[in-house]
Structures are given as structure tokens and as C-alpha cells.
Design an enzyme around this catalytic site. Structure first.
Site: not given
Ligand code: ZN
Length: 177
Positions: A56, A113-114, A156-157, A160
Site C-alpha cells: 500500500g 493498481g488500487c 489517484h487519491e 478516490h
């Protein structure tokens, strides 16, 4: 965001794609509430979950089922990039109500990826450099510029927090074992 493109064993605490909370537009955190037990507890839960994920790199609050505009970045990520050595000793970085205030026109296609999309990886085009403005866990405003993996993580965050996952933007998505 996952640091590397490989799968990990299932982990109970990271919300997986299909859960509505990952598709909501997360709410702003009222600044006065940042020192509150409620918000500090959420931050502690996020840190615990992220630290339990060996690959992570970062985690957004909706990924633990909390629809608030918060993400955290693992120490091991920003400690590794050359331009960020001054922060190498710092713990996980907290970003509350983050906004990307600058992004480079120059883009690159990166693998991503996530933690909420287990078993998949994709290629995605993102700005190579971005600057984020946010509040830290003490409610202090700061801005932070980044390139490389950090810039990718910021984008990416922030996605979200608007209910967007990398699989929505990826040019190609593939399965990983
Ligand atoms: Zn993610």
C-alpha cells in the site's frame, strides 16, 4: 494506490469495488473538526489499515468506508523519491480536503493498481508533476509539489474522493495473479 502491480492476500478492512461508498463524492471535513476525536480516530484507523498493506502506498478515507475528503500517504513512499529526502524521517503524511492546484501539461502513461481493486492493474495517463494544497492532521494548511510516484499517488487519491477509480480512466486493464 498500490506501490507495485502485484496482488496481495485479501484484507478485510479495505473496501472493495462494488461498494457504493467508493463511488460517492466525499464530503469536505469542517476545519474546526480536525482536532476532534472523531476525525483523529478516522486518521488512526486509516494509518492502521495502510500499515497492514505491504504494497500500500496511499489510502483514501472512502476505502475504509468513510465518505470524507482525506487521504494518507505511506512514509515508505515519499521517503523513497530523490526530491523528497527531507521528509524521509516523517511518518505517514495526512491530506485533508486536498485540491490539486497545479498539474503539468506533460503527461506520462503509468502502471497503476488500487487496494480497492484487487487482482487488477492498468495503464493510465497522468500528469507527471502536480501540486496539492491540503490541511494536515493539526489543521494547518500546506502545499506540496511532487513528481513521479508521488504525483501519481496524489492524482489517484484525489480521484478516490470524487468517486473515481483507476479502472474508469485506464486505457487498458489486465488481471494479475
Ligand atoms: Zn486506490
Amino acid at each position: 494506490m498500490k506501490k507495485l502491480c502485484y496482488s496481495t492476500p485479501m484484507h478485510d478492512t479495505v473496501v472493495q469495488v462494488g461498494e457504493p461508498v467508493l463511488r460517492e463524492k466525499a464530503r469536505e471535513v469542517p476545519l474546526a473538526s480536525i482536532p476532534s476525536k472523531e476525525i483523529q480516530d478516522i486518521l488512526a484507523r486509516m494509518v492502521a489499515v495502510l500499515e497492514g498493506e505491504r504494497d500500500g502506498a496511499a489510502l483514501a478515507a472512502p476505502q475504509i468506508g468513510v465518505p470524507l475528503r482525506i487521504f494518507i500517504l505511506a512514509e515508505r513512499v515519499f521517503g523513497k523519491t530523490g526530491s523528497d529526502t527531507k521528509n524521509a524521517g516523517q511518518k505517514n503524511m495526512v491530506f485533508i480536503n486536498p485540491t490539486i492546484i497545479k498539474r503539468s501539461k506533460k503527461k506520462g502513461t503509468l502502471e497503476e493498481g488500487c487496494l480497492s481493486v484487487r487482482g487488477k492493474c492498468g495503464s493510465i495517463t497522468r500528469s507527471l508533476n502536480v501540486t496539492v494544497e491540503a490541511y494536515n492532521e493539526k489543521g494547518e494548511k500546506f502545499s506540496r509539489g511532487a513528481g513521479g510516484l508521488l504525483a501519481q499517488a496524489f492524482q489517484h487519491e484525489c480521484d478516490h474522493l470524487d468517486g473515481t477509480l483507476f479502472i474508469d480512466k485506464a486505457k487498458e486493464v489486465w488481471k494479475i495473479e
